[in-house]
Design an enzyme around this catalytic site. Structure first.
Site, mmCIF file in Angstrom:
data_model
loop_
_atom_site.group_PDB
_atom_site.id
_atom_site.type_symbol
_atom_site.label_atom_id
_atom_site.label_comp_id
_atom_site.label_asym_id
_atom_site.label_seq_id
_atom_site.Cartn_x
_atom_site.Cartn_y
_atom_site.Cartn_z
ATOM 1 N N THR A 68 0.879 -1.160 0.000
ATOM 2 C CA THR A 68 0.000 0.000 0.000
ATOM 3 C C THR A 68 0.918 1.211 0.000
ATOM 4 O O THR A 68 2.100 1.070 0.327
ATOM 5 C CB THR A 68 -0.877 0.048 1.280
ATOM 6 O OG1 THR A 68 -0.004 0.054 2.406
ATOM 7 C CG2 THR A 68 -1.808 -1.140 1.380
ATOM 8 N N THR A 69 0.574 2.371 -0.301
ATOM 9 C CA THR A 69 -0.687 2.933 -0.757
ATOM 10 C C THR A 69 -0.436 3.541 -2.130
ATOM 11 O O THR A 69 0.662 4.043 -2.382
ATOM 12 C CB THR A 69 -1.161 4.008 0.252
ATOM 13 O OG1 THR A 69 -1.387 3.410 1.512
ATOM 14 C CG2 THR A 69 -2.401 4.732 -0.217
#
Length: 295
Positions: A68-69
């Site tokens: 992520t992100t």
């Protein structure tokens, strides 16, 4: 020392399917000739349940790394995608400098969130699929065709996703057939079952820090911004996500680890920016934040 002669020289011929252009989809070819090589099938053969899905994470076999992100936003004349560099395994940092955004052809790029190993396999297969289509057909796939092909790959990972190894890509592309080049940048998101959704707000984010990144972009986003301003806004959004989400890594000035950034424009196509360029932006964001009053 003697070397074993190559297969072609030993008299063994390749199967006929390898020598004929039966389909412009490399994924379909792989599904017919070597389905065990498809992402999510590496642990099983002939439809068997993948090994990854049968094993439960434990102290000896920790959860596979997740990435992520990812953030994406359009600007005047193009679109960009950027990602932090952290991968986590449960509550542990698995890797600090993972690449999560990839150029997939001249005018498209994909960012990945979710199970890192499977996600990278899907992106590699997707990139090869786009190249295969262009070689067979002599033209590039349309932008809608690119997004639909990625949706099919995500849907093909459904069984493994239901076992907890989900992949969530984020697609960005420049539509060379658009009537207005200044608004030709497009963003498409997906769900775990292969649903395809065009993001018309001009920005989007996926991953565990996405809620914080999108909140930042709501205040920062300007559809008329130039590429430099948009890139700065993307890094600011990642900084905000890292401030509240432990799975998102902020700019690491000590280790010289900075966000990965890809911009796509009509003139330059898809460009993966260098670490030096990313460092300059990240350092300016950190410097600006350090002068702000701390609430």
């Amino acid at each position: 020392m003697e070397q074993t002669p190559p297969r072609a020289m030993s008299g063994a011929a390749l199967p006929a399917a390898y020598l004929t252009a039966q389909t412009s989809s490399f994924t379909d070819f792989l599904r017919a000739e070597a389905p065990h090589l498809l992402p999510g099938r590496r642990g099983g053969w002939g439809g068997e349940e993948p090994v990854q899905a049968r094993r439960q994470p434990s102290e000896l076999t920790p959860a596979p790394p997740h990435g992520t992100t990812i953030v994406a936003l359009t600007f005047d004349g193009g679109v960009l995608i950027a990602g932090d560099r952290r991968a986590t395994s449960g509550n542990m940092i698995a890797q600090r400098d993972m690449e999560k955004v990839f150029v997939t052809d001249d005018y498209s790029a994909v960012g990945i969130a979710g199970t890192a190993g499977i996600a990278v396999d899907i992106v590699r297969l997707y990139t090869l699929d786009l190249l295969h289509y262009e070689k067979i057909e002599g033209v590039s796939l349309s932008l809608d065709g690119k997004t639909n092909k990625l949706a099919a790959l995500v849907k093909g990972n459904l069984d493994v996703a239901m076992a907890g190894l989900a992949v969530l890509p984020l697609f960005v592309g420049f539509d060379t057939a658009a009537t207005d080049p200044s608004r030709a940048g497009r963003i498409v998101s997906y769900d775990v079952v292969g649903g395809r959704y065009e993001e018309r707000s001009g920005f989007h984010s996926v991953g565990s820090g996405s809620v914080f990144a999108r909140s930042a972009l709501k205040k920062l986003y300007d559809p008329g911004s130039d590429v430099a301003t948009a890139t700065h806004h993307a890094v600011e959004a990642l900084y905000d996500a890292a401030d509240d989400d432990t799975a998102t890594g902020g700019p690491d000035l000590a280790r010289k680890i900075y966000p990965s950034i890809i911009t796509i424009t009509a003139a330059d196509g898809a460009v993966h920016h260098s670490d030096d360029e990313a460092a300059a932006i990240a350092e300016s964001v950190v410097a600006a934040r350090s002068t702000q009053p701390q609430g």
